[in-house]
Design an enzyme around this catalytic site. Structure first.
Site, PDB file in Angstrom:
ATOM      1  N   GLY A 172       3.219  -6.021 -14.696  1.00  0.00           N
ATOM      2  CA  GLY A 172       2.010  -5.550 -14.036  1.00  0.00           C
ATOM      3  C   GLY A 172       1.595  -6.637 -13.050  1.00  0.00           C
ATOM      4  O   GLY A 172       1.526  -7.822 -13.418  1.00  0.00           O
TER       5      GLY A 172
ATOM      6  N   ARG B 118      10.150 -12.808 -10.145  1.00  0.00           N
ATOM      7  CA  ARG B 118      10.246 -11.391  -9.750  1.00  0.00           C
ATOM      8  C   ARG B 118       9.842 -11.293  -8.262  1.00  0.00           C
ATOM      9  O   ARG B 118       8.964 -12.044  -7.824  1.00  0.00           O
ATOM     10  CB  ARG B 118       9.335 -10.475 -10.596  1.00  0.00           C
ATOM     11  CG  ARG B 118       9.864 -10.244 -12.010  1.00  0.00           C
ATOM     12  CD  ARG B 118       9.097  -9.159 -12.751  1.00  0.00           C
ATOM     13  NE  ARG B 118       9.516  -7.819 -12.392  1.00  0.00           N
ATOM     14  CZ  ARG B 118       8.907  -6.702 -12.815  1.00  0.00           C
ATOM     15  NH1 ARG B 118       7.856  -6.791 -13.609  1.00  0.00           N
ATOM     16  NH2 ARG B 118       9.347  -5.512 -12.461  1.00  0.00           N
TER      17      ARG B 118
ATOM     18  N   GLN C 240       6.963   2.324 -19.215  1.00  0.00           N
ATOM     19  CA  GLN C 240       5.625   1.708 -19.297  1.00  0.00           C
ATOM     20  C   GLN C 240       4.545   2.756 -19.552  1.00  0.00           C
ATOM     21  O   GLN C 240       3.527   2.464 -20.177  1.00  0.00           O
ATOM     22  CB  GLN C 240       5.284   0.969 -17.994  1.00  0.00           C
ATOM     23  CG  GLN C 240       6.102  -0.281 -17.733  1.00  0.00           C
ATOM     24  CD  GLN C 240       7.297   0.009 -16.875  1.00  0.00           C
ATOM     25  OE1 GLN C 240       7.843   1.111 -16.911  1.00  0.00           O
ATOM     26  NE2 GLN C 240       7.733  -0.958 -16.091  1.00  0.00           N
TER      27      GLN C 240
ATOM     28  N   ASP D  41       1.989  -2.692  -6.600  1.00  0.00           N
ATOM     29  CA  ASP D  41       2.514  -4.058  -6.648  1.00  0.00           C
ATOM     30  C   ASP D  41       2.363  -4.772  -5.318  1.00  0.00           C
ATOM     31  O   ASP D  41       2.347  -5.995  -5.259  1.00  0.00           O
ATOM     32  CB  ASP D  41       3.983  -4.042  -7.074  1.00  0.00           C
ATOM     33  CG  ASP D  41       4.061  -3.627  -8.525  1.00  0.00           C
ATOM     34  OD1 ASP D  41       3.999  -2.409  -8.799  1.00  0.00           O
ATOM     35  OD2 ASP D  41       4.131  -4.509  -9.389  1.00  0.00           O
TER      36      ASP D  41
ATOM     37  N   LYS E 119       5.643   1.360  -8.942  1.00  0.00           N
ATOM     38  CA  LYS E 119       6.733   1.682  -9.863  1.00  0.00           C
ATOM     39  C   LYS E 119       7.552   2.876  -9.375  1.00  0.00           C
ATOM     40  O   LYS E 119       7.001   3.854  -8.881  1.00  0.00           O
ATOM     41  CB  LYS E 119       6.135   1.970 -11.245  1.00  0.00           C
ATOM     42  CG  LYS E 119       7.105   2.286 -12.348  1.00  0.00           C
ATOM     43  CD  LYS E 119       8.217   1.285 -12.492  1.00  0.00           C
ATOM     44  CE  LYS E 119       7.736  -0.132 -12.696  1.00  0.00           C
ATOM     45  NZ  LYS E 119       8.830  -1.140 -12.542  1.00  0.00           N
TER      46      LYS E 119
END
Ligand code: MRU
Length: 373
Positions: A65, A106, A215, A256, A267
């Site tokens: 997240g 990431r 998720q 994101d 996502k």
């Protein structure tokens, strides 16, 4: 592990629930990280004491997240500073290199880089002020705690601003997990659901399962159910049907990274939902803190999209579900073009198209009162 030495023992595990169930806590010089990979079946906190453990936690999605990984990385910098035993003159160099290292964990969520930039800037100020080592380390910790606390306030404000979009009885679809587990608390896309519950507004939430890492099923369904909110779990490929039945009045997702033109990375599967929402004339909202808006990235095609391991697709349910040797494509995120987005809900207010102008106005506006852009 990206060129850093890892310790043999690994983080200590602490099992059992803590109230409220937060993904991250700072306690006595250690970072407690809820291992989200084990939810909903097991509640296990990992006690992290080294930046390598934080890097691994982010990379392996023990914490995930966008806001939560930024917060975790900020504490990772603190852990790196606390354990530094080298030459005092090289403290700043060490802190900056720890931040650079954590930035490799990431690629897509811009909050990671935003939080690390804040930590680097603070470290530079502390070093320039020639404070004692103790004061420099304390200053870094105070900055990480500020990032953490501010995120909770920001999420609550996003919820307050989004709440008027929802009235009792509405059906709302969400994707992935943009809830308390993905942030300091409350979440972004899920924040209005918690506030609606506080105010007695009854919403019917639909949560997409969110393949391949689930998720939606493991985290969103879990946290909303635990909170006593009406939530129904759907496989991702059911969204079109429930929309065609008239059960969905709005879609709200997290993000994101939002580019300067309003293109939204979120996502994988978010783009398909936005197309479906458009086809059914359903508003498509994106809940986003300012820390997720990246005016330095012109448009969505310039957002780096993470590709993850094949086994997430072929063995995602703990058993093999595809033939050995099959080719797999596993992008973790997609980009929803701005023309499919109805509005972006931030802590400073609601942003409507044209997004390039209105997002720029949002950042230029120095007054914190709620308004529409
Ligand atoms: O791969 P993940 O689980 O880190 O992806 C998270 C998402 O895509 C969320 O929807 C997004 O970060 C918003 S979280 C407030």
């Amino acid at each position: 592990m990206s060129g850093r030495s890892s310790r043999n023992t690994g983080p200590t595990r602490i099992e059992g629930r803590q109230e409220p169930l937060l993904s991250l806590r700072w306690s006595e010089g250690k970072l407690l990280m809820l291992d989200q990979r084990l939810l909903p079946e097991e509640i296990v906190f990992l006690e992290l004491t080294a930046p390598e453990e934080v890097w691994e936690g982010i990379h392996a999605m023990k914490v995930r997240g966008a806001p939560a990984i930024g917060i975790a990385a900020a504490y990772g910098v603190v852990l790196g500073a606390n354990s530094y035993q080298g030459d005092e003159d090289r403290w700043l160099e060490h802190v900056l290199s720890t931040a650079e290292y954590l930035a490799t964990s990431r690629p897509t969520a811009v909050n990671l880089f935003w939080a690390l930039d804040r930590m680097k800037e603070r470290a530079e100020q502390l070093a320039a002020a020639q404070h004692s080592r103790e004061l420099r380390d304390e200053g870094l910790l105070a900055e990480a705690i500020a990032i953490h606390r501010e995120d909770e306030e920001v999420c609550r404000k996003i919820g307050e601003h989004a709440l008027p979009l929802f009235t009792s009885g509405m059906g709302v679809l969400t994707h992935c997990n943009a809830g308390g587990l993905a942030t300091a608390r409350y979440g972004t896309a899920l924040a209005p659901f918690y506030l609606a519950q506080e105010q007695g507004i009854e919403l019917k939430i639909y949560a997409d399962e969110t393949r391949p890492v689930l998720q939606g099923a493991r985290l969103t369904a879990f946290e909303l159910q635990q909170a006593g909110i009406d939530v129904t779990l759907l496989c991702d490929n059911m969204a079109g049907l429930v929309m065609s039945k008239g059960w969905i009045d709005a879609v709200i997702v997290g993000t994101d990274r939002i580019a300067a033109n309003g293109d939204v990375a979120n996502k994988i599967g978010t783009y398909s939902l936005a197309v479906l929402a458009k086809a059914h004339n359903i508003p498509f909202y994106v809940a986003s803190p300012l820390s997720t808006i990246d005016l330095g990235t012109e448009s969505g095609e310039l957002i780096p999209i993470e590709e993850r391991a094949e086994h997430e697709v072929t063995e995602g349910f703990g058993k093999r579900t595809a033939p050995a040797g099959i080719k797999v494509y596993n992008p973790s995120f997609d980009v929803t073009p701005n023309h499919l987005v109805t509005a972006i809900i931030t802590e400073k207010g609601i942003v409507k198209p044209p997004f390039r102008d209105h997002l720029a106005a949002l950042f230029n506006d120095k007054d914190d009162s709620l308004k529409s852009f």
